[in-house]
Design a protein around this motif. Structure first.
Motif, PDB file in Angstrom:
ATOM      1  N   ASP A  92       0.832  -1.172   0.079  1.00  0.00           N
ATOM      2  CA  ASP A  92       0.289   0.100   0.124  1.00  0.00           C
ATOM      3  C   ASP A  92       0.958   1.023   0.309  1.00  0.00           C
ATOM      4  OD1 ASP A  92      -1.738   2.512   1.065  1.00  0.00           O
ATOM      5  OD2 ASP A  92      -2.804   0.819   2.271  1.00  0.00           O
ATOM      6  N   PRO A  93       0.572   2.449  -0.798  1.00  0.00           N
ATOM      7  CA  PRO A  93       1.174   3.455  -1.265  1.00  0.00           C
ATOM      8  C   PRO A  93       1.272   4.122  -0.005  1.00  0.00           C
ATOM      9  CG  PRO A  93      -0.488   3.823  -2.776  1.00  0.00           C
ATOM     10  CD  PRO A  93      -0.287   2.368  -2.185  1.00  0.00           C
ATOM     11  N   SER A  94       1.221   3.741   1.131  1.00  0.00           N
ATOM     12  CA  SER A  94       0.709   4.967   1.990  1.00  0.00           C
ATOM     13  C   SER A  94       1.594   4.880   3.340  1.00  0.00           C
ATOM     14  CB  SER A  94      -1.091   4.202   2.679  1.00  0.00           C
ATOM     15  OG  SER A  94      -0.899   4.991   4.375  1.00  0.00           O
ATOM     16  N   ARG A  95       1.548   6.897   3.910  1.00  0.00           N
ATOM     17  CA  ARG A  95       2.991   6.707   4.508  1.00  0.00           C
ATOM     18  C   ARG A  95       2.917   6.628   5.797  1.00  0.00           C
ATOM     19  NH1 ARG A  95       7.607   7.393   1.642  1.00  0.00           N
ATOM     20  NH2 ARG A  95       7.332   8.956  -0.230  1.00  0.00           N
ATOM     21  N   ALA A  96       1.595   6.014   5.456  1.00  0.00           N
ATOM     22  CA  ALA A  96       1.210   6.140   7.025  1.00  0.00           C
ATOM     23  C   ALA A  96       1.903   4.067   7.600  1.00  0.00           C
ATOM     24  CB  ALA A  96      -0.562   4.762   7.718  1.00  0.00           C
TER      25      ALA A  96
ATOM     26  N   ARG B 140       1.316   0.550   8.740  1.00  0.00           N
ATOM     27  CA  ARG B 140       0.238  -0.127   8.725  1.00  0.00           C
ATOM     28  C   ARG B 140       0.323  -2.115   8.447  1.00  0.00           C
ATOM     29  NH1 ARG B 140      -3.717   3.715   7.685  1.00  0.00           N
ATOM     30  NH2 ARG B 140      -3.680   2.315   5.512  1.00  0.00           N
TER      31      ARG B 140
ATOM     32  N   THR C  39      -1.550  -6.784   4.415  1.00  0.00           N
ATOM     33  CA  THR C  39      -1.116  -5.530   3.521  1.00  0.00           C
ATOM     34  C   THR C  39       0.435  -4.464   4.177  1.00  0.00           C
ATOM     35  OG1 THR C  39      -3.361  -5.263   1.809  1.00  0.00           O
ATOM     36  CG2 THR C  39      -1.728  -3.483   2.031  1.00  0.00           C
TER      37      THR C  39
ATOM     38  N   THR D 220       2.572  -1.244   4.434  1.00  0.00           N
ATOM     39  CA  THR D 220       2.231   0.438   3.922  1.00  0.00           C
ATOM     40  C   THR D 220       4.023   0.681   3.547  1.00  0.00           C
ATOM     41  OG1 THR D 220       2.619   1.320   6.030  1.00  0.00           O
ATOM     42  CG2 THR D 220       0.287   1.169   5.361  1.00  0.00           C
TER      43      THR D 220
ATOM     44  N   GLY E 107       4.879   3.090   4.236  1.00  0.00           N
ATOM     45  CA  GLY E 107       5.632   3.981   5.703  1.00  0.00           C
ATOM     46  C   GLY E 107       6.108   3.045   6.518  1.00  0.00           C
TER      47      GLY E 107
END
Length: 103
Positions: A32-36, A38, A48, A50, A52
């Motif tokens: 997942d490209p999110s910076r969070a 997780r 999944t 991230t 981040g």
């Protein structure tokens, strides 16, 4: 890196998957490209992580630890589900036996 970690974990977890009857123990990892920071599991073997989280982790072993934790939750849920089903079957069999004895 995620491919090699996934392969390592799949190989390590296969005996557990076989023992608990889930059969194939293939780990599917999605980035997942999110910076969070997780990681989560959704369904059997689908994890999944991230971007981040990858930024926080310092080595392939640390990534394996996080993904292994998620895969472990997956195996545990499957095992618990099988145990619950067996308890339900046993309870139904007992009820049936009692009903037969009473009748």
């Amino acid at each position: 890196m995620l491919v090699s970690v996934s392969q390592r974990l799949t190989q390590a977890a296969q005996p557990l998957c076989t023992a608990y009857g889930s059969g194939d123990c293939t780990l599917q990892v999605t980035l997942d490209p999110s910076r969070a920071a997780r990681a989560s599991v959704s369904g059997q073997g689908r994890v999944t992580i991230t971007f981040g989280m990858l930024e926080l982790l310092g080595s392939e072993d640390e990534v394996a630890a996080v993904l292994g934790h998620e895969l472990g939750g997956c195996v545990a849920k499957f095992s618990a589900g099988r145990e619950w089903l067996q308890q339900e079957i046993n309870q139904a069999a007992k009820s049936n036996s009692l009903a037969t004895k009473v009748a």
